[in-house]
Design an enzyme around this catalytic site. Structure first.
Site, PDB file in Angstrom:
ATOM      1  N   LYS A 119      86.472  35.188 -20.340  1.00  0.00           N
ATOM      2  CA  LYS A 119      87.492  34.939 -21.375  1.00  0.00           C
ATOM      3  C   LYS A 119      87.111  33.688 -22.151  1.00  0.00           C
ATOM      4  CE  LYS A 119      92.549  34.361 -21.678  1.00  0.00           C
ATOM      5  NZ  LYS A 119      93.797  34.232 -20.881  1.00  0.00           N
ATOM      6  N   LEU A 123      96.970  31.637 -26.968  1.00  0.00           N
ATOM      7  CA  LEU A 123      97.055  32.306 -25.651  1.00  0.00           C
ATOM      8  C   LEU A 123      98.472  32.712 -25.264  1.00  0.00           C
ATOM      9  CD1 LEU A 123      94.894  29.787 -23.536  1.00  0.00           C
ATOM     10  CD2 LEU A 123      94.039  31.788 -24.749  1.00  0.00           C
ATOM     11  N   SER A 149      97.086  37.426 -22.547  1.00  0.00           N
ATOM     12  CA  SER A 149      96.109  36.856 -23.451  1.00  0.00           C
ATOM     13  C   SER A 149      94.669  37.175 -23.077  1.00  0.00           C
ATOM     14  CB  SER A 149      96.291  35.338 -23.514  1.00  0.00           C
ATOM     15  OG  SER A 149      95.977  34.727 -22.286  1.00  0.00           O
ATOM     16  N   ILE A 152      99.188  32.504 -17.263  1.00  0.00           N
ATOM     17  CA  ILE A 152     100.316  31.554 -17.185  1.00  0.00           C
ATOM     18  C   ILE A 152     101.638  32.299 -17.281  1.00  0.00           C
ATOM     19  CG2 ILE A 152     100.490  31.050 -19.655  1.00  0.00           C
ATOM     20  CD1 ILE A 152     101.044  28.130 -18.928  1.00  0.00           C
ATOM     21  N   GLY A 153     101.559  33.575 -17.747  1.00  0.00           N
ATOM     22  CA  GLY A 153     102.794  34.350 -17.865  1.00  0.00           C
ATOM     23  C   GLY A 153     102.473  35.836 -17.956  1.00  0.00           C
ATOM     24  N   GLY A 154     101.374  36.230 -17.291  1.00  0.00           N
ATOM     25  CA  GLY A 154     100.983  37.642 -17.288  1.00  0.00           C
ATOM     26  C   GLY A 154      99.626  37.899 -17.905  1.00  0.00           C
ATOM     27  N   SER A 155      98.923  36.860 -18.293  1.00  0.00           N
ATOM     28  CA  SER A 155      97.724  37.022 -19.129  1.00  0.00           C
ATOM     29  C   SER A 155      96.529  37.649 -18.434  1.00  0.00           C
ATOM     30  CB  SER A 155      97.326  35.666 -19.724  1.00  0.00           C
ATOM     31  OG  SER A 155      98.232  35.312 -20.746  1.00  0.00           O
TER      32      SER A 155
END
Lengths: 514, 514
Positions: free
Chosen positions: A99, A148, A174, A195-198
């Site tokens: 990434k 992101l 992201s 950080i929240g599903g990335s």
């Protein structure tokens, strides 16, 4: 130079990096590009067998492509093997996609920001160095959304990344470039962040496995990021790939390098084979105890996801395991805590970066943070941190209550990771299924389960929305438009339970015949 | 009620809790009260043997005293043992003193704030519950300085806590009550907290052992604190006592209760006997590699401390171990980072609490934070967090360099914990030796070494101060006034090396014949 011309130049540099003989002769028609590698005639059958593909630009998932660097590295590894009669490490010669937050000395990390084009990295991210020590070969850096902070992958430099199964669908975000390149078999193993599903949303949308380890298990140091220094909800690194076995290979290789001697945030916890063996013994005897939930109390998932959860529950029950309902404790509250942190600086960091080049914010980001938003006061953030800690402990108390009332150890929880199968562009409205787990810092592994089926996943006619966002998510469902879209679940465990949860996820894959 | 009358009432309640027959008939003369228990006639020789003492009010180290509660608990444990023929847990019947941040349901936690008098706790701190499950008996809550943010122990409710070896000296802080009561043998084992030396300084000033574990090893949840929610530099819990064996007993008992199932910040890491065994094998063979430093580049320690470090170096060398100089990497920078965090909210939290009762700040706190100070902006704090992370990693890089250049694994570092022996009141000027280790989140164990000796520890006549604060610290030294004051060192290891560093500290105690 304007941001537009900087971006155009950067885009052209990625296209230019593709040798003419690797380019497609004509642009394929149709929404799915999944068959292009096979039909293009560019790849030999041997090359196809090893799932190497140069056609990933069709889905626009690259921020950088460096075949010469990769081939030189492969040559070095070949020579090493010939000379020393042993591989450099457990990943000897394995191509790993990265990434575009991962820094490689001498390359650019733009994260899709025009302002960061042309800034050459002076050192590797710690994870990059450790993968390299283990023998990995890097060849691409994959696309991300601006900042992101959204689950669709679009930025002003490269535009939109699409889902290789259907160009009308998002690849998630992201780590959307990772999702697309892996889904397309342009990569066998990749590195994302979450950080929240990335990590988990792109894994779900591309029929992949993905691990979000707990913070402190794998090194994150020296990665590029938005809102660097924000430590209330930590972004973490983790692998995405085609099997749990592959993900485990990468994690074990990194832990074998003792990352805690390089990144101070990593806990000195080697791979714990005893934990893995213990859960495998439970699996063999049909002795797992699993919780499950289909709805988090905020948004009811679309029919393909409800079916995916039900399928997984039945598979585990069919194998003799105990699967009981789990009440998702105050998830809407957790999602709200996460939102307060994601927007805590009022977008100051993001807007400062955009301002450097003059590029505008993408619409998804404009909706999340706007320049007139108030920055949180320091004591407010300390209050959020205290709320988060208390919430985490209340969740642990629910687990203890579950265990006391059932007399059984809760091994894992089965849950949706998104409320939809791979979604149409610009329709990603709710990341709460992912985010609540980030707030808890629980280990989570995404397992691909099934595909949306217009014949089975019929839109319910008598739907009563729980919330305003639930109504919006429900309205988006269209059985025909989503036909064939990947649907996944996540398997969730307490903090630092990677060995255990990966073994359970692997067993689920076996039960699903993947 | 005014804060003065609230405080007076609270003080009286502690005195009233002491039964008349346990009170001293006359106030002892002399600066040291160390011999009072023996000479008072209150304690039988058997009681003296078990180092139980009721005379701790002489040093003013109590915020609460509850003998009835303790005796009822002891009775319960006796009955339990009689009935079940086995102890409740590894701490069965052991009296443990608690710093007045620990909450016990039904008791007050004032932390020396007038505003918090009369507020009864509704739940236990997690650590208190786990110690109780292990069989501990609680009988006192010990004194702290106002706000906890200073290394001398004074507040408006109880006044000043003094050092039992000499009433003119401070007991250290913020776990100063623990230091005094343990130094005086009014406790055999106690619990403190440490955000910048608050376990280690009282341990050093009272000739005790004390452990500052890494954050996430022991539970801190539901303790009272200043600046709750501040997570840039975490305060941690740890034991103080008379031997490493005692400290290990407490830590092992807590870890056996799986604190990670109660406090979400605790890492699931049981006591690692294999780590302990490995270092013990090294110790047995004279195979340790230790670094040491005598000066952090900011302040030169007083002669007794320089002698203590030298003594320790010689003891380890004498036992065949390798002891090499360690360059303390940018410690003044680390101390500055810590100061920026301690004052990040401009004292907002402290002043808000003081305002509730109208009590004034103590001079030590007025010097640290004042109401006109600017609160840090959120992005500034994120920058500090990033600076801290980078600093920690640079430190790890120095360790790797040391190991590469010597070809040896660095097992621990020997260093001063304070720049002075137990200090005269209001003269504590520099906590940097402690604080730099908090910034690194390294494990640190304090070991008592020697006592200041006016005949040996002569003030140097040709002193060249490194800094302004160095000059002030040097000016305070007076060989006669400090004669007999305890002098200690700390043994420092990487994050989560409690098993290893405690074993090395224990060996040092053995080498010093303690």
């Amino acid at each position: 130079m304007t941001w537009e011309s900087l971006a155009a130049k950067k885009r052209a540099s990625v296209v230019d990096a593709i040798p003419p003989e690797w380019r497609l002769k004509e642009v394929p028609s149709g929404d799915s590009v999944m068959s292009v590698p096979k039909e293009s005639g560019i790849l030999s059958s041997e090359e196809l067998t090893i799932t190497e593909s140069s056609a990933t630009d069709l889905v626009n998932c690259l921020h950088d492509f460096f075949p010469d660097y990769a081939l030189a590295r492969a040559k070095y590894l070949d020579d090493y093997l010939a000379k020393h009669k042993r591989p450099l490490g457990p990943l000897h010669g394995l191509p790993v996609s990265l990434k575009d937050q991962c820094r490689i000395k001498g390359f650019e990390t733009t994260m899709g920001y025009a302002a960061w084009i042309g800034k050459t990295d002076e050192e590797n991210s710690v994870l990059v160095s450790l993968l390299e020590n283990a023998g990995a070969v890097f060849y691409v850096k994959t696309s991300v959304p601006q900042s992101l902070m959204t689950c669709e992958t679009i930025n002003n430099v490269f535009g939109r990344t699409v889902n290789p199964r259907n160009k009308n669908w998002a690849p998630g975000g992201s780590s959307g470039g990772e999702g697309a390149i892996l889904g397309f078999r342009g990569s066998v193993l990749g590195v994302g962040t979450d950080i929240g599903g990335s990590i988990r949303v792109p894994a779900a949308f591309n029929f992949l496995y993905g691990v979000r380890p707990s913070h402190g298990r794998l090194p994150y140091a020296k990665m590029a990021n938005s809102m660097e220094g924000q430590e209330t909800i930590h972004s973490v690194c983790g692998p995405l790939g085609h099997s749990v076995e592959d993900l485990r290979l990468l994690i074990k290789a990194v832990l074998a390098e003792q990352p805690w001697n390089f990144d101070s945030k990593v806990v000195p916890m080697p791979w714990r084979g005893a934990e893995e063996d213990a859960v495998k013994a439970k699996i063999a005897s049909g002795g797992l105890t699993l919780g499950f939930y289909s709805c988090d109390g905020n948004v009811v998932p679309h029919p393909p996801i409800l079916r995916a959860v039900q399928t997984v529950v039945e598979k585990f029950r069919g194998a003799g395991h105990t699967v009981l309902p789990w009440e998702p404790y105050r998830h809407p509250y957790a999602v709200n805590l996460a939102n307060r942190i994601y927007a805590a600086d009022g977008g100051a960091d993001i807007f400062a970066t955009l301002k450097l080049s003059g590029e505008p914010s993408i619409p998804h980001i404009a909706a999340l943070v706007d320049p007139n938003m108030k920055k949180a006061d320091l004591n407010e953030v300390w209050d959020i941190q205290l709320e988060k800690w208390n919430y985490q402990m209340e969740y642990l108390a629910r687990i203890r209550e579950f265990e006391a009332s059932t007399g059984r150890e809760l091994d894992a929880i089965i849950a949706p990771i998104t409320c939809t199968a791979a979604i149409r562009h610009d329709q990603f409205k709710y990341y709460g299924y992912a985010t609540a787990i980030n707030v808890l810092d629980f280990t989570s592994v995404v397992v691909p389960v099934t595909f949306a089926d217009k014949a089975v996943d019929v839109k319910p006619s008598d739907f009563e929305p729980l919330t305003k966002i639930d109504a919006a998510v429900h309205a988006e469902y269209d059985a025909a438009a989503y036909h064939g879209a990947p649907a996944a679940v996540q398997i969730i465990g307490r903090r630092f339970t990677e060995e255990k949860i990966m073994a359970i996820a692997e067993e689920l894959g076996r039960l699903l015949n993947q």
